[in-house]
Motif scaffolding. Structure first.
Motif, PDB file in Angstrom:
ATOM      1  N   ALA A 303      98.834  50.175 -11.417  1.00 24.75           N
ATOM      2  CA  ALA A 303     100.013  50.392 -13.150  1.00 24.75           C
ATOM      3  C   ALA A 303      99.983  51.341 -13.696  1.00 24.75           C
ATOM      4  O   ALA A 303     101.011  51.465 -14.223  1.00 24.75           O
ATOM      5  CB  ALA A 303     100.418  48.572 -13.344  1.00 24.75           C
ATOM      6  N   ILE A 304      99.306  51.131 -15.116  1.00 28.00           N
ATOM      7  CA  ILE A 304      99.216  51.428 -16.130  1.00 28.00           C
ATOM      8  C   ILE A 304      99.208  53.275 -15.263  1.00 28.00           C
ATOM      9  O   ILE A 304      99.198  53.741 -16.314  1.00 28.00           O
ATOM     10  CB  ILE A 304      97.566  51.525 -16.653  1.00 28.00           C
ATOM     11  CG1 ILE A 304      97.798  50.102 -17.176  1.00 28.00           C
ATOM     12  CG2 ILE A 304      97.122  52.617 -17.921  1.00 28.00           C
ATOM     13  CD1 ILE A 304      96.101  49.226 -18.034  1.00 28.00           C
ATOM     14  N   ILE A 305      98.592  53.817 -14.309  1.00 24.51           N
ATOM     15  CA  ILE A 305      97.955  54.422 -14.303  1.00 24.51           C
ATOM     16  C   ILE A 305     100.175  55.355 -13.768  1.00 24.51           C
ATOM     17  O   ILE A 305     100.674  56.206 -13.728  1.00 24.51           O
ATOM     18  CB  ILE A 305      97.405  55.275 -12.942  1.00 24.51           C
ATOM     19  CG1 ILE A 305      95.936  54.882 -13.408  1.00 24.51           C
ATOM     20  CG2 ILE A 305      97.978  56.897 -12.350  1.00 24.51           C
ATOM     21  CD1 ILE A 305      94.943  54.727 -11.964  1.00 24.51           C
ATOM     22  N   ALA A 306     100.627  54.632 -12.956  1.00 25.62           N
ATOM     23  CA  ALA A 306     102.225  54.467 -12.660  1.00 25.62           C
ATOM     24  C   ALA A 306     102.606  54.954 -14.321  1.00 25.62           C
ATOM     25  O   ALA A 306     103.886  55.826 -14.297  1.00 25.62           O
ATOM     26  CB  ALA A 306     102.693  53.394 -11.742  1.00 25.62           C
ATOM     27  N   GLU A 307     102.519  54.384 -15.058  1.00 19.22           N
ATOM     28  CA  GLU A 307     103.295  54.495 -16.136  1.00 19.22           C
ATOM     29  C   GLU A 307     102.626  56.097 -16.929  1.00 19.22           C
ATOM     30  O   GLU A 307     103.950  56.143 -17.422  1.00 19.22           O
ATOM     31  CB  GLU A 307     102.825  52.919 -16.934  1.00 19.22           C
ATOM     32  CG  GLU A 307     104.076  52.941 -18.477  1.00 19.22           C
ATOM     33  CD  GLU A 307     105.208  52.405 -18.417  1.00 19.22           C
ATOM     34  OE1 GLU A 307     105.668  52.176 -19.099  1.00 19.22           O
ATOM     35  OE2 GLU A 307     105.355  51.899 -16.699  1.00 19.22           O
ATOM     36  N   GLY A 308     101.749  55.753 -16.245  1.00 22.50           N
ATOM     37  CA  GLY A 308     101.245  57.646 -17.820  1.00 22.50           C
ATOM     38  C   GLY A 308     102.172  58.625 -16.981  1.00 22.50           C
ATOM     39  O   GLY A 308     102.576  59.351 -17.141  1.00 22.50           O
ATOM     40  N   VAL A 309     102.146  58.332 -15.308  1.00 18.84           N
ATOM     41  CA  VAL A 309     102.737  59.169 -14.108  1.00 18.84           C
ATOM     42  C   VAL A 309     104.502  59.234 -15.189  1.00 18.84           C
ATOM     43  O   VAL A 309     104.369  60.115 -15.216  1.00 18.84           O
ATOM     44  CB  VAL A 309     102.769  58.990 -12.800  1.00 18.84           C
ATOM     45  CG1 VAL A 309     103.304  59.862 -12.180  1.00 18.84           C
ATOM     46  CG2 VAL A 309     101.061  59.168 -12.859  1.00 18.84           C
ATOM     47  N   LEU A 310     104.810  58.075 -15.212  1.00 17.83           N
ATOM     48  CA  LEU A 310     106.207  57.995 -14.867  1.00 17.83           C
ATOM     49  C   LEU A 310     106.547  58.729 -16.835  1.00 17.83           C
ATOM     50  O   LEU A 310     107.590  59.787 -16.990  1.00 17.83           O
ATOM     51  CB  LEU A 310     106.674  56.712 -15.054  1.00 17.83           C
ATOM     52  CG  LEU A 310     108.167  56.975 -15.744  1.00 17.83           C
ATOM     53  CD1 LEU A 310     109.701  57.188 -14.447  1.00 17.83           C
ATOM     54  CD2 LEU A 310     108.507  54.825 -15.853  1.00 17.83           C
TER      55      LEU A 310
END
Length: 348
Positions: A303-310
């Protein structure tokens, strides 16, 4: 077979790359061309071709500002170099280049390995049921082999701290969340507190890949066996069950509440998470008592990785891979799944 191509102006100077490769004894014929490949949302990956049809892979960090310790292709180069003499399926590394003429960031070059890359729904849909069924256990068995690496003999015993991995992971990714989030997400903050409270005692220490899932391997298109494990920049030393937990987190089942996470494994014929766990246990012989904790932590971390990608895609749309960045609500969906997993395992 091989990597899907993404149209993009390469973020490196191909004339300089040809010069550097030739200086290192690599045969390069004529001018180089490059295409962005894969659906990875982190480091930029390019298929490099020369006039004679030779192919290589070049990787560099995303454009713009990146978070400290993230996207470390030089770390990846060092780990791959250390593992060259082992039986872990990895690409041969050819060069590590820090040259402002080439790019404003380091660039790593490695061999191109052809094979099956399951990173698109249509690719998974085209697979036979037998091949679908073989892929999951093959991943789990390969992961067990990574965890058997003799750290001292390959020179990786000093790769990172030997202190408890759960505490290190929570510290690192909580910091990443604070630096990359695009909004408030109280359920994620509450999950961070739960993970701190329920940290298991570390019983084992091994090489940990850090981002092991079906999209980060190249498989044999006939057998499903793993030909190459990719994307090693998050590798460290820690609890091997953390890798298994992440693999499970990246492996949705048809009965799960749908999310925007890549869901090839929900198709008929793919192994279940229980099948993956059994294959890993058979290959490793490890006690998996604490695996539910690491499954939850894996969902929280993704979830944190996805937010960083966004965030990176919002800052510079050229960083987004084919198909665009993650949906804005992916982190919310994954944290919801993490809470359900935690409740089912009695961790709440």
């Amino acid at each position: 077979m091989g990597f899907p191509v993404i149209e993009d102006e390469p973020a490196l100077d191909l004339d300089v790359l040809a010069e550097l490769l030739r200086a290192d004894g690599v045969y390069v014929t004529g001018e180089l061309s490059a295409n962005r490949v894969g659906r990875g949302q982190s480091n930029l990956t390019y298929a490099i071709n020369d006039a004679a049809g030779r192919r290589w892979i070049a990787r560099r960090p995303p454009r713009g500002n990146v978070l400290e310790s993230a996207h470390d292709v030089q770390r990846e180069f060092g780990i791959l170099s250390a593992l060259q003499a082992t039986d872990i399926p990895i690409p041969t590394v050819l060069g590590e280049y820090v040259d402002e003429r080439l790019a404003e960031s380091p660039v790593v070059v490695m061999e191109y390995i052809d094979g099956l890359v399951v990173d698109r729904p249509e690719t998974a849909e085209d697979l036979s049921h037998d091949l679908r069924g073989a892929l999951g256990p093959a991943l789990a068995t390969t992961l067990a082999s990574i965890h058997k690496v003799d750290l001292i003999s390959v020179g990786l015993d000093g790769l990172s701290s030997h202190t408890p991995y759960a505490a290190r992971q929570i510290k690192r990714w909580a910091r990443q969340w604070s630096e990359s989030r695009t909004r408030e997400l109280p359920a994620l903050d509450e999950m961070t507190s739960l993970l701190r409270h329920r940290m298991p005692k570390q019983r084992q220490l091994s090489l940990v890949h850090g981002d092991f899932h079906i999209q980060n391997v190249i498989a044999d298109p006939q057998t499903g066996n793993v030909r190459a494990v990719l994307d090693w920049e998050l590798s460290t030393l820690g609890d091997p069950l953390a890798d298994v937990g992440s693999l499970l987190a990246y492996w949705p089942e048809a009965s799960d509440e749908p999310t925007a996470l890549f869901a090839a494994s929900t198709l008929p014929g793919f192994a279940s998470r229980a099948d993956l766990t059994d294959a890993y246990m058979k290959a490793s012989g490890r006690d998996i008592t604490d695996l539910p904790y690491w499954h939850v932590l894996g969902l929280w971390k993704i979830a944190i990785i996805a937010e960083g990608v966004l965030r990176r895609a919002l800052e510079d749309p050229r960083n987004a891979a084919d198909g665009g960045p993650p949906q804005a609500n992916l982190a919310d969906q994954l944290i919801d799944r993490a809470w359900r997993t935690a409740v089912d395992a009695g961790l709440d």
